[in-house]
Enzyme design. Structure first.
Site, mmCIF file in Angstrom:
data_model
loop_
_atom_site.group_PDB
_atom_site.id
_atom_site.type_symbol
_atom_site.label_atom_id
_atom_site.label_comp_id
_atom_site.label_asym_id
_atom_site.label_seq_id
_atom_site.Cartn_x
_atom_site.Cartn_y
_atom_site.Cartn_z
ATOM 1 N N LYS A 254 0.033 29.657 20.866
ATOM 2 C CA LYS A 254 0.966 30.534 20.130
ATOM 3 C C LYS A 254 2.147 29.734 19.578
ATOM 4 O O LYS A 254 2.504 29.879 18.408
ATOM 5 C CB LYS A 254 1.503 31.655 21.043
ATOM 6 N N ARG B 268 5.865 40.783 27.143
ATOM 7 C CA ARG B 268 4.974 40.308 28.199
ATOM 8 C C ARG B 268 4.813 41.346 29.301
ATOM 9 O O ARG B 268 4.233 41.051 30.338
ATOM 10 C CB ARG B 268 5.552 39.029 28.810
ATOM 11 N N ARG C 199 -1.351 18.814 28.068
ATOM 12 C CA ARG C 199 -0.358 18.927 26.996
ATOM 13 C C ARG C 199 0.999 18.288 27.301
ATOM 14 O O ARG C 199 1.435 18.237 28.447
ATOM 15 C CB ARG C 199 -0.192 20.383 26.536
ATOM 16 N N ARG D 240 6.300 19.985 30.095
ATOM 17 C CA ARG D 240 7.167 21.079 30.525
ATOM 18 C C ARG D 240 7.184 21.146 32.050
ATOM 19 O O ARG D 240 6.181 20.885 32.697
ATOM 20 C CB ARG D 240 6.618 22.410 29.984
ATOM 21 N N ARG E 163 1.227 31.484 36.429
ATOM 22 C CA ARG E 163 1.462 32.055 35.091
ATOM 23 C C ARG E 163 0.238 32.831 34.597
ATOM 24 O O ARG E 163 0.364 33.867 33.962
ATOM 25 C CB ARG E 163 1.843 30.941 34.099
HETATM 26 P P1 AMP Z 1 6.368 30.291 27.381
HETATM 27 O O1 AMP Z 1 7.182 29.213 26.779
HETATM 28 O O2 AMP Z 1 6.149 31.426 26.443
HETATM 29 O O3 AMP Z 1 5.076 29.789 27.987
HETATM 30 O O4 AMP Z 1 7.227 30.898 28.597
HETATM 31 C C1 AMP Z 1 7.609 30.078 29.680
HETATM 32 C C2 AMP Z 1 8.189 30.924 30.799
HETATM 33 O O5 AMP Z 1 9.356 31.607 30.329
HETATM 34 C C3 AMP Z 1 7.289 32.026 31.334
HETATM 35 O O6 AMP Z 1 6.373 31.548 32.317
HETATM 36 C C4 AMP Z 1 8.340 32.972 31.929
HETATM 37 O O7 AMP Z 1 8.850 32.468 33.152
HETATM 38 C C5 AMP Z 1 9.451 32.889 30.903
HETATM 39 N N1 AMP Z 1 9.258 33.889 29.828
HETATM 40 C C6 AMP Z 1 8.907 33.641 28.535
HETATM 41 N N2 AMP Z 1 8.810 34.771 27.833
HETATM 42 C C7 AMP Z 1 9.105 35.784 28.696
HETATM 43 C C8 AMP Z 1 9.152 37.194 28.590
HETATM 44 N N3 AMP Z 1 8.883 37.833 27.442
HETATM 45 N N4 AMP Z 1 9.476 37.910 29.693
HETATM 46 C C9 AMP Z 1 9.767 37.301 30.859
HETATM 47 N N5 AMP Z 1 9.723 35.972 31.039
HETATM 48 C C10 AMP Z 1 9.387 35.207 29.978
#
Ligand code: AMP
Length: 215
Positions: free
Chosen positions: A18, A92, A128, A161, A172
């Site tokens: 994404k 989410r 990654r 990351r 996750r």
């Molecule tokens: P991402 O970069 O989208 O993979 O998000 C990394 C982490 O950020 C996730 O595992 C959550 O801990 C937090 N996070 C990202 N988006 C959300 C969301 N919409 N609601 C709650 N936590 C989020």
């Protein structure tokens, strides 16, 4: 590029591409890429909010809904989002989907569902890394840098990351299945959902995505 839809929600499991596709699309369309994960990662770690967010993220859990909702919707209210946006990683959970629905009111939007197998997603997370300067994403197997571990553009070491380790990634996926995947049925029912095969190469997925969004 002329677009049929300008309010674009990218939906899918962790590591489905994404963020990568949002960056390509943002460059192409001029629409802002709004990533809730990036907003959270960029919070100041000298503040309670920043430290709290990091602690949830490091455990692979969702940050509290009100935090995610407030930060994301505040960003979507900024002038640059008035013409549209590419939303990556929000909503989410059911609570977040409700808040977004209220925010969008009657306006048109599209949800693109990035599909790939769990095994593929786990392999992607293991491989990654990205450039800390230009943010270009790489993958050991699919999209390696010319020199191992070094960004092709900036010549600096790539970084992983903090939450891309085996234990946190497993959590996750568990959270995705329990809290995020149930939203699919809702978006399918609303007729807003379009599926995209995310197992293909970055270029092939970008092309498909462009075709989907073009007028
Ligand atoms: P991402 O970069 O989208 O993979 O998000 C990394 C982490 O950020 C996730 O595992 C959550 O801990 C937090 N996070 C990202 N988006 C959300 C969301 N919409 N609601 C709650 N936590 C989020």
């Amino acid at each position: 590029m002329s677009l049929k839809h300008t309010k674009i929600i990218l939906f899918g499991p962790p590591a489905s591409g994404k963020g990568t596709q949002a960056k390509v699309l943002a460059k192409l369309t001029g629409l802002p890429h709004i990533s809730t994960g990036d907003i959270l990662r960029n919070l100041d770690l000298n503040t309670d909010l920043g430290r709290q967010a990091k602690s949830f993220m490091d455990q692979g859990k969702l940050v509290p809904a009100e935090m995610a909702i407030q930060l994301t919707l505040d960003r979507l209210k900024k002038p640059d989002c008035q013409k549209g946006f590419i939303l990556d990683g929000f909503p989410r959970s059911l609570e977040q989907a409700e808040a977004l629905k209220k925010f969008l009111g009657g306006s048109d939007y599209i949800v693109i569902y990035f599909t790939l197998t769990l095994k593929e997603a786990v392999d992607r997370i293991a491989g990654r890394a990205s450039c800390p300067q230009c943010k270009k994403p790489y993958n050991d197997k699919k999209d390696p840098p010319k020199k191992s571990g070094i960004c092709d553009n900036c010549r600096v070491p790539l970084v992983k990351r903090d939450d891309d380790n085996e234990a946190t990634a497993a959590k996750r996926f568990q959270v995705y299945n329990a809290e995020t995947a149930p939203l699919l049925a809702r978006y399918k029912k609303s007729g807003k959902l379009v599926e995209l095969d995310a197992t293909k190469s970055i270029e092939a997925v970008s092309k498909e995505l462009k075709d989907l969004l073009a007028a």
